[in-house]
Every structure is written in C-alpha cells, then in structure tokens.
Design a protein around this motif. Structure first.
Motif, PDB file in Angstrom:
ATOM      1  N   GLU A 148      -8.535   7.348   0.806  1.00 57.25           N
ATOM      2  CA  GLU A 148      -7.566   6.812  -0.161  1.00 57.25           C
ATOM      3  C   GLU A 148      -8.080   7.013  -1.590  1.00 57.25           C
ATOM      4  O   GLU A 148      -7.302   7.308  -2.493  1.00 57.25           O
ATOM      5  N   ASN A 149      -9.385   6.877  -1.747  1.00 60.32           N
ATOM      6  CA  ASN A 149      -9.999   7.104  -3.055  1.00 60.32           C
ATOM      7  C   ASN A 149      -9.777   8.545  -3.502  1.00 60.32           C
ATOM      8  O   ASN A 149      -9.455   8.811  -4.667  1.00 60.32           O
ATOM      9  N   GLU A 150      -9.923   9.482  -2.576  1.00 57.49           N
ATOM     10  CA  GLU A 150      -9.707  10.897  -2.888  1.00 57.49           C
ATOM     11  C   GLU A 150      -8.252  11.157  -3.263  1.00 57.49           C
ATOM     12  O   GLU A 150      -7.966  11.890  -4.219  1.00 57.49           O
ATOM     13  N   VAL A 151      -7.345  10.571  -2.491  1.00 62.20           N
ATOM     14  CA  VAL A 151      -5.916  10.743  -2.769  1.00 62.20           C
ATOM     15  C   VAL A 151      -5.561  10.154  -4.132  1.00 62.20           C
ATOM     16  O   VAL A 151      -4.847  10.770  -4.926  1.00 62.20           O
ATOM     17  N   GLN A 167      -5.581  20.683  -0.553  1.00 62.01           N
ATOM     18  CA  GLN A 167      -6.942  20.524  -1.062  1.00 62.01           C
ATOM     19  C   GLN A 167      -7.826  19.731  -0.107  1.00 62.01           C
ATOM     20  O   GLN A 167      -9.015  20.024   0.043  1.00 62.01           O
ATOM     21  N   LEU A 168      -7.231  18.731   0.566  1.00 62.51           N
ATOM     22  CA  LEU A 168      -8.012  17.878   1.459  1.00 62.51           C
ATOM     23  C   LEU A 168      -8.004  18.387   2.899  1.00 62.51           C
ATOM     24  O   LEU A 168      -8.688  17.825   3.764  1.00 62.51           O
ATOM     25  N   ARG A 173       2.276  14.585   5.512  1.00 64.50           N
ATOM     26  CA  ARG A 173       2.711  13.237   5.907  1.00 64.50           C
ATOM     27  C   ARG A 173       1.534  12.251   5.880  1.00 64.50           C
ATOM     28  O   ARG A 173       1.701  11.062   5.607  1.00 64.50           O
ATOM     29  N   THR A 174       0.336  12.778   6.165  1.00 59.81           N
ATOM     30  CA  THR A 174      -0.863  11.935   6.118  1.00 59.81           C
ATOM     31  C   THR A 174      -1.164  11.537   4.677  1.00 59.81           C
ATOM     32  O   THR A 174      -1.522  10.387   4.387  1.00 59.81           O
ATOM     33  N   VAL A 175      -0.994  12.490   3.772  1.00 56.13           N
ATOM     34  CA  VAL A 175      -1.193  12.208   2.352  1.00 56.13           C
ATOM     35  C   VAL A 175      -0.195  11.153   1.890  1.00 56.13           C
ATOM     36  O   VAL A 175      -0.549  10.225   1.149  1.00 56.13           O
TER      37      VAL A 175
END
Length: 206
Positions: A148-151, A167-168, A173-175
């Motif tokens: 979540e921090n990355e997003v 990028q991740l 849908r997960t993002v």
C-alpha cells in the motif's frame, strides 16, 4: 482561556526592565518567568505550557539572535517577541526571517506589548494544531502495508492504475484494491487529498 494557563518568559539582562514587565503581566494574571541571561533561558525554558518568549536583542553572553537559533535547534516551539532598545533594521529583519513573531523597540507601550503577546499565543496554538495533525497523519500512514505504501507513493506522483500495475508487476484490479485501502486508511476522499497528505508528510509528489 485563563491567562494563568499562559507562561510568558522574559529574557533580559536589565533587572529594572524584567521587574516592570513582571509587574505588568502579573497584574494581568499571566504566569511570568524571568531569565537574566540567554544561557539561563536556554537551560530553563520548555514549551510544555502554552506561552511565548519576550527576548532582548543585546545581552552579555548569549545574545537574543543566538538564543533564538539555539532554541530552534533543540526544538523549542515557543513564539518569540523581540523587545530591544538596541534594535536596528538589519537585526529585526534577521530575527523575523528566523521565525520571530514580532520585533518591538523599548520603550514599548502596554497595548502594543499585549497585542504582540496575543498574536504570539495564537501562533502557538496554530503550531500545536499543526503538530497534532502531522502526528495523526503519521499514525494513519503507519497502518499502510508495504505494498500500500508503494501504491500511495506512485499515486501521488500522478501514476495511473495501469502504470502502477505495470511498474509493480501486478494486476490492475489489485492496484485498485490497494488504492481503495489506502484512501480508507488515510481518510482521504480524493487523489488531491492524498497529495495534500503526502506534502504534509514530506513525500515527493508530482
């Protein structure tokens, strides 16, 4: 708010001035603490109580500007009002740029002094509100998972869900799910609010 809840620190090496200020402010029910030097003030002033500092510019030993700098370094957030009989334009500009609330010249009238103290106390309240807000935001931010921090970091940089997923190395849908969780945990209703939170916490934004 009752004046007794406010502590006014008077830092001046002129004993007669300290005495006159003490009488004036005590009569108005302020709690007044006197310091005869910058060194003593540095040792004894704390910002636990709501208050401000009335500080002389020219003192033997640690002068007013030096004390202002030392207090800032140790994290003392009490607003400073300079009162000096030796004031000049360059000194006042330097003091204000360094964060002083006001710069008054002796002799100072009662109304001018009380006005400066009132503004300083209001500034103190604003500072405390800001500290409270930042602490609250940090606590909320601390509940984010690593992903979540990355997003969050990518959203406030202006990346779209599709770009973040690429990028991740995950599904879009997960993002979206992580982004929704971030919004809930940080109590943000829009990307603009997320960006505002990021700015307040010192994160890089678009």
């Amino acid at each position: 708010m009752n004046s007794r809840n406010n502590v006014i620190h008077v830092v001046d090496d002129d004993a007669s001035f300290r005495k006159s200020i003490y009488r004036l402010l005590s009569a108005l029910d302020y709690r007044v603490v006197l310091h005869e030097s910058g060194e003593r003030a540095l040792e004894n002033i704390s910002n636990v109580d709501r208050g401000c500092i009335l500080l002389d510019l020219q003192m033997s030993g640690l002068n007013g500007i030096e004390l202002q700098e030392r207090l800032e370094k140790v994290g003392n957030a009490l607003p400073i009002v300079f009162i000096s009989g030796h004031g000049d334009i360059s000194a006042s500009v330097r003091a204000i740029k360094a964060g002083a609330e006001d710069f008054l010249t002796k002799p100072v009238s009662k109304d001018v002094l009380l006005g400066a103290i009132t503004r300083a106390l209001e500034h103190y309240d604003q500072g405390q509100e800001h500290v409270s807000l930042i602490n609250s935001l940090r606590a909320r931010f601390g509940t984010l998972t690593a992903r979540e921090n990355e997003v969050f970091a990518l959203v406030v940089l202006g990346r779209l869900n599709k770009q973040i997923a690429h990028q991740l190395g995950t599904a879009e849908r997960t993002v979206k799910a992580h982004r929704h969780s971030v919004m809930q945990k940080l109590e943000a209703k829009s990307v603009a609010e997320l960006v505002s939170i990021a700015v307040k916490l010192g994160h890089q934004v678009a």
